[in-house]
Scaffold this active site. Structure first.
Site, PDB file in Angstrom:
ATOM      1  N   GLU A   2      -4.730   2.667  -3.934  1.00 24.59           N
ATOM      2  CA  GLU A   2      -3.285   2.416  -4.068  1.00 24.59           C
ATOM      3  C   GLU A   2      -2.650   0.850  -3.431  1.00 24.59           C
ATOM      4  O   GLU A   2      -1.256   0.767  -2.975  1.00 24.59           O
ATOM      5  CB  GLU A   2      -3.066   3.233  -3.676  1.00 24.59           C
ATOM      6  CG  GLU A   2      -2.447   3.453  -2.296  1.00 24.59           C
ATOM      7  CD  GLU A   2      -3.980   3.860  -1.300  1.00 24.59           C
ATOM      8  OE1 GLU A   2      -5.434   3.066  -1.676  1.00 24.59           O
ATOM      9  OE2 GLU A   2      -3.921   4.113  -0.198  1.00 24.59           O
ATOM     10  N   ASN A  62      -2.289  12.875  -4.523  1.00 22.41           N
ATOM     11  CA  ASN A  62      -3.587  13.116  -4.840  1.00 22.41           C
ATOM     12  C   ASN A  62      -4.379  15.059  -4.576  1.00 22.41           C
ATOM     13  O   ASN A  62      -3.929  16.351  -5.826  1.00 22.41           O
ATOM     14  CB  ASN A  62      -4.516  12.718  -4.599  1.00 22.41           C
ATOM     15  CG  ASN A  62      -4.991  11.581  -5.720  1.00 22.41           C
ATOM     16  OD1 ASN A  62      -4.109  11.302  -6.897  1.00 22.41           O
ATOM     17  ND2 ASN A  62      -5.362  10.502  -5.216  1.00 22.41           N
ATOM     18  N   ASP A  69       0.835  -1.043  -0.085  1.00 21.43           N
ATOM     19  CA  ASP A  69       0.188   0.147  -0.575  1.00 21.43           C
ATOM     20  C   ASP A  69       1.005   1.292   0.580  1.00 21.43           C
ATOM     21  O   ASP A  69       1.951   1.579   1.201  1.00 21.43           O
ATOM     22  CB  ASP A  69      -0.621  -0.299   1.394  1.00 21.43           C
ATOM     23  CG  ASP A  69      -1.831   1.158   1.479  1.00 21.43           C
ATOM     24  OD1 ASP A  69      -3.625   1.261   1.496  1.00 21.43           O
ATOM     25  OD2 ASP A  69      -1.267   1.695   1.431  1.00 21.43           O
ATOM     26  N   HIS A  94      -5.778  14.947  -8.971  1.00 23.94           N
ATOM     27  CA  HIS A  94      -5.469  13.548  -9.587  1.00 23.94           C
ATOM     28  C   HIS A  94      -4.740  12.557 -10.638  1.00 23.94           C
ATOM     29  O   HIS A  94      -4.257  11.573 -10.432  1.00 23.94           O
ATOM     30  CB  HIS A  94      -7.013  12.902  -9.723  1.00 23.94           C
ATOM     31  CG  HIS A  94      -7.778  11.622  -9.501  1.00 23.94           C
ATOM     32  ND1 HIS A  94      -8.201  10.986 -10.401  1.00 23.94           N
ATOM     33  CD2 HIS A  94      -7.628  11.152  -7.921  1.00 23.94           C
ATOM     34  CE1 HIS A  94      -8.417   9.635  -9.390  1.00 23.94           C
ATOM     35  NE2 HIS A  94      -8.467   9.984  -8.141  1.00 23.94           N
TER      36      HIS A  94
HETATM   37  N1  LIG Z   1      -4.669   9.361  -8.565  1.00 17.42           N
HETATM   38  C1  LIG Z   1      -5.332   8.418  -8.134  1.00 17.42           C
HETATM   39  N2  LIG Z   1      -6.143   8.247  -6.566  1.00 17.42           N
HETATM   40  C2  LIG Z   1      -7.021   7.239  -6.611  1.00 17.42           C
HETATM   41  C3  LIG Z   1      -6.963   5.912  -7.443  1.00 17.42           C
HETATM   42  N3  LIG Z   1      -8.038   4.981  -6.403  1.00 17.42           N
HETATM   43  C4  LIG Z   1      -7.825   5.771  -4.841  1.00 17.42           C
HETATM   44  N4  LIG Z   1      -7.134   6.478  -5.132  1.00 17.42           N
HETATM   45  C5  LIG Z   1      -6.896   7.583  -3.888  1.00 17.42           C
HETATM   46  O1  LIG Z   1      -6.000   6.324  -2.621  1.00 17.42           O
HETATM   47  C6  LIG Z   1      -5.991   7.683  -1.343  1.00 17.42           C
HETATM   48  C7  LIG Z   1      -6.323   6.481  -0.459  1.00 17.42           C
HETATM   49  O2  LIG Z   1      -6.118   7.383   0.909  1.00 17.42           O
HETATM   50  P1  LIG Z   1      -6.513   6.488   1.995  1.00 17.42           P
HETATM   51  O3  LIG Z   1      -6.780   5.667   2.202  1.00 17.42           O
HETATM   52  O4  LIG Z   1      -6.272   7.778   2.775  1.00 17.42           O
HETATM   53  O5  LIG Z   1      -4.397   6.553   2.409  1.00 17.42           O
HETATM   54  P2  LIG Z   1      -3.209   7.118   2.419  1.00 17.42           P
HETATM   55  O6  LIG Z   1      -2.811   8.519   2.318  1.00 17.42           O
HETATM   56  O7  LIG Z   1      -2.455   6.519   1.330  1.00 17.42           O
HETATM   57  O8  LIG Z   1      -2.468   6.789   3.997  1.00 17.42           O
HETATM   58  P3  LIG Z   1      -2.131   5.814   4.392  1.00 17.42           P
HETATM   59  O9  LIG Z   1      -1.973   4.348   3.632  1.00 17.42           O
HETATM   60  O10 LIG Z   1      -3.125   5.501   5.925  1.00 17.42           O
HETATM   61  O11 LIG Z   1      -0.652   5.440   4.622  1.00 17.42           O
HETATM   62  C8  LIG Z   1      -7.321   8.383  -1.593  1.00 17.42           C
HETATM   63  O12 LIG Z   1      -7.655   9.751  -1.574  1.00 17.42           O
HETATM   64  C9  LIG Z   1      -8.338   7.333  -3.318  1.00 17.42           C
HETATM   65  O13 LIG Z   1      -9.266   8.552  -3.589  1.00 17.42           O
HETATM   66  C10 LIG Z   1      -6.910   6.297  -8.376  1.00 17.42           C
HETATM   67  O14 LIG Z   1      -6.684   5.158  -9.587  1.00 17.42           O
HETATM   68  N5  LIG Z   1      -6.207   7.432  -9.101  1.00 17.42           N
END
Ligand SMILES: Nc1nc2c(ncn2[C@@H]2O[C@H](COP(=O)(O)OP(=O)(O)OP(=O)(O)O)[C@@H](O)[C@H]2O)c(=O)[nH]1
Length: 282
Positions: free
Chosen positions: A200, A165, A157, A170
């Site tokens: 992610e 983002n 992850d 994005h």
């Molecule tokens: N650009 C983009 N963002 C994505 C995609 N799929 C998911 N996301 C974003 O991934 C982010 C995941 O955020 P969180 O689950 O809070 O995780 P994080 O900020 O990595 O925090 P930790 O995992 O705790 O370190 C969210 O803002 C989603 O909108 C994608 O296909 N493209």
């Protein structure tokens, strides 16, 4: 014939001509496809992103001991291509010309079907396997006798991905996901399997590896992630990983739960690290 590093070690004249080789070059499979593409020769590839298609196709290559399929060439001919891989990774391809054997309509329908199957298991953004694809592969491994040889499963992850983002937009986040997948593909072994589990999060299957082997591979991957240039600056990123190892009679769901628990521990312990599952009941 290709060796265990997927480098061509023998090809007859007909094969060389199809792929645009002029001499006795001993090129890797990837180079062969690139050479053919640059000369308008070889297999007809319909894609807007050739490099991503190549990476995705390479990552699937050699995962099955035998494969047979019809393929069309840029010059309009059709080949019946077979690929046979042995346990060490050596392979033989045979490709008789079947252009004159059947009506084209049937071929095109079958080609459409092959493309549809591939699309249904491919992540559109990054080109690696999607959730469905990687879970099918994990299921096969769990069900097969190969599982007895053992394998490690890692759930990766990207850390603080939301900040990328939020700060850069994005599309920049999308570019980081593609960058990460490219990097993973360049570092995992050809027998390892990579898929996007969601957002992610990514799953990597390491056949024949213990938990500690997987930690070692992932640490090398971590240490070699280069910063990515985005509009607005260079961005460095890191990831956390939860690792588990297959135990006899374990199900796919149980393995995923174990990997998820270990990933949670890695996040709790400060991120940017790998944690191995503790043997808790699932
Ligand atoms: N650009 C983009 N963002 C994505 C995609 N799929 C998911 N996301 C974003 O991934 C982010 C995941 O955020 P969180 O689950 O809070 O995780 P994080 O900020 O990595 O925090 P930790 O995992 O705790 O370190 C969210 O803002 C989603 O909108 C994608 O296909 N493209």
């Amino acid at each position: 014939m290709y060796d265990q590093d997927d480098v061509l070690c023998f090809a007859n004249l007909a094969f060389r001509q199809v792929f645009g080789l002029t001499g006795d070059e001993l090129v890797s499979w990837t180079e062969l496809v690139r050479i053919a593409r640059s000369k308008g020769a070889g297999t007809h590839v319909q894609t807007e992103n050739f490099e991503q298609w190549l990476m995705s196709t390479k990552s699937r290559r050699g995962k099955q001991p035998f494969r047979a399929f019809e393929t069309n060439l840029n010059d309009g001919r059709w080949l019946w291509m077979t690929e046979t891989f042995d346990a060490e990774g050596w392979s033989i391809s045979m490709a008789p010309d079947i252009s004159r054997l059947q009506a084209n309509d049937h071929r095109l329908m079958r080609l459409d079907r092959d493309i549809a199957i591939r699309t249904s298991t491919t992540d559109e953004l990054t080109g690696c396997m999607n959730r469905r694809g990687i879970l099918v592969e994990l299921g096969k491994l769990v069900a097969s006798s190969q599982a007895e040889a053992g394998f490690a499963l890692a759930l990766l992850d990207i850390d603080y991905f939301k900040q990328v983002n939020d700060t850069y937009g994005h599309p920049a986040g999308d570019a980081v996901l593609c960058h990460f997948v490219e990097h993973l593909h360049s570092r995992i072994r050809s027998k390892d399997l990579l898929g996007r589990y969601g957002g992610e999060e990514f799953l990597v299957i390491f056949p024949g590896c213990s938990n500690l082997d997987a930690v070692t591979i992932l640490e090398t991957i971590r240490q070699t992630i280069a910063p990515i240039s985005l509009e607005g600056g260079e961005v460095s990123y890191n990831f956390s990983a939860g690792i588990t190892n297959f135990k006899i009679n374990e199900t796919v769901d149980q393995m995923l739960k174990q990997a998820d628990r270990a990933l949670y521990a890695a996040k709790q312990e400060g991120r940017g690290r790998s944690c191995i599952t503790k043997q808790t009941p699932s």
